[in-house]
Design a protein around this motif. Structure first.
Motif, short mmCIF file in Angstrom:
data_model
loop_
_atom_site.label_atom_id
_atom_site.label_comp_id
_atom_site.label_asym_id
_atom_site.label_seq_id
_atom_site.Cartn_x
_atom_site.Cartn_y
_atom_site.Cartn_z
N ALA A 43 26.98 30.26 29.45
CA ALA A 43 25.82 29.32 29.33
C ALA A 43 26.22 28.06 29.09
CB ALA A 43 24.74 30.15 28.31
N ILE A 44 26.95 27.77 27.93
CA ILE A 44 27.32 26.32 27.42
C ILE A 44 28.05 25.49 28.59
CG2 ILE A 44 28.45 25.03 25.63
CD1 ILE A 44 26.16 26.68 24.57
N GLN A 56 17.86 34.90 26.07
CA GLN A 56 18.94 33.94 26.78
C GLN A 56 19.23 32.63 26.01
OE1 GLN A 56 17.03 32.56 30.38
NE2 GLN A 56 18.79 30.94 30.92
N VAL A 57 20.58 32.34 26.00
CA VAL A 57 21.02 31.16 25.58
C VAL A 57 20.49 29.80 26.13
CG1 VAL A 57 22.93 29.65 24.64
CG2 VAL A 57 22.91 32.06 24.48
N TRP A 83 21.70 24.09 22.82
CA TRP A 83 22.50 24.31 21.22
C TRP A 83 21.72 23.24 20.17
CZ3 TRP A 83 24.78 22.29 25.65
CH2 TRP A 83 24.71 21.07 25.89
N PHE A 90 27.77 30.50 17.59
CA PHE A 90 28.22 30.77 18.95
C PHE A 90 29.31 31.82 18.60
CE2 PHE A 90 27.71 25.97 19.74
CZ PHE A 90 26.75 26.15 20.58
N ASN A 91 29.34 32.56 19.93
CA ASN A 91 30.34 33.56 20.21
C ASN A 91 31.00 33.49 21.82
OD1 ASN A 91 28.77 35.54 22.09
ND2 ASN A 91 27.30 35.90 20.46
N CYS A 131 25.21 25.61 16.75
CA CYS A 131 24.58 26.95 16.98
C CYS A 131 24.05 27.21 18.26
CB CYS A 131 23.35 27.35 16.12
SG CYS A 131 23.87 27.68 14.27
N ALA A 132 24.22 28.25 18.88
CA ALA A 132 23.40 28.65 20.05
C ALA A 132 21.85 28.73 19.76
CB ALA A 132 23.93 30.15 20.71
N ASN A 149 30.66 35.11 24.30
CA ASN A 149 29.61 35.62 25.32
C ASN A 149 28.75 34.27 25.64
OD1 ASN A 149 30.49 38.44 25.30
ND2 ASN A 149 29.16 38.61 23.56
N ASP A 150 28.61 33.23 24.86
CA ASP A 150 28.07 32.28 25.29
C ASP A 150 28.47 31.03 26.14
OD1 ASP A 150 26.34 33.22 23.28
OD2 ASP A 150 27.09 32.07 21.91
N VAL A 204 18.64 30.36 21.02
CA VAL A 204 18.40 31.55 21.81
C VAL A 204 16.89 31.84 21.86
CG1 VAL A 204 18.66 34.11 22.09
CG2 VAL A 204 20.57 32.90 21.02
#
Length: 192
Positions: free
Chosen positions: A24-25, A75-76, A79, A17-18, A66-67, A20-21, A69
């Motif tokens: 979406a999360i 797009q995410v 997970w 993950f970063n 993890c995301a 920017n996610d 993608v």
């Protein structure tokens, strides 16, 4: 920021993950339908804290979430990852895919990638998964990736089904699929 992809499948990129996610999360973890078999929906701050928690063991234990993608859109969409099941100490695979992407086999694809990672990179002997008994979608994923039902027990303060797969069974299942694919003759296609 350079994004490092940890795992790649035919349709997915699985990476840490970063920042920017987060949106979406949060959108997924705040959705009651999506979270129905996971926990109560979370607000944005709780979602941020969850990402921090499930990212906290990567350096030390090489596990976490993890995301997920989607390659096509970037797009995410969910997970997936490995985590320590607190009640037993076993390593579990967990996954969730945005409801807009349900029914496409993406959870199975992501979870299988993490089984391969756990068995081949971490040298685990067994990986487990737990789910509410009535969560037929998650149970289908577990069965599709070769896991078998063990028992129903108390996990995460709920009574959940416990499934597992051993490294040997995972490798045998993969070999069987390769042998089956190789048994079909490949014929050239000619234009008429």
């Amino acid at each position: 920021m350079t994004l490092v992809f940890m795992l790649e499948t035919r349709r997915l990129l699985l990476r840490r993950f970063n920042e920017n996610d987060i949106e979406a999360i949060y959108r997924m973890r705040g959705d009651a339908e999506m979270m129905r078999f996971i926990r109560e929906p979370q607000n944005r701050a709780e979602s941020v804290n969850w990402v921090k928690l499930v990212s906290s063991l990567w350096e030390k234990e090489k596990i976490g979430f993890c995301a997920v993608v989607e390659k096509f859109s970037g797009q995410v969409i969910g997970w997936c990852g490995l985590w320590r099941l607190k009640e037993t100490g076993e390593t579990e695979v967990g996954y969730a895919i945005d409801k807009k992407f349900w029914g496409r086999g993406l959870a199975s694809e992501a979870a299988e990638a993490f089984l391969e990672y756990g068995f081949n990179q971490l040298n685990l002997d067994k990986i487990v998964a737990v789910a509410f008994p009535e969560n037929s979608g998650s149970r289908r994923v577990m069965e599709k990736i070769g896991m078998h039902y063990d028992y129903t027990g108390e996990f995460y303060d709920n009574y959940l089904v416990h499934y597992s797969i051993t490294k040997d069974k995972f490798k045998q299942d993969r070999q069987d699929r390769q042998d089956e694919a190789a048994s079909y003759p490949v014929r050239p296609v000619h234009s008429v």
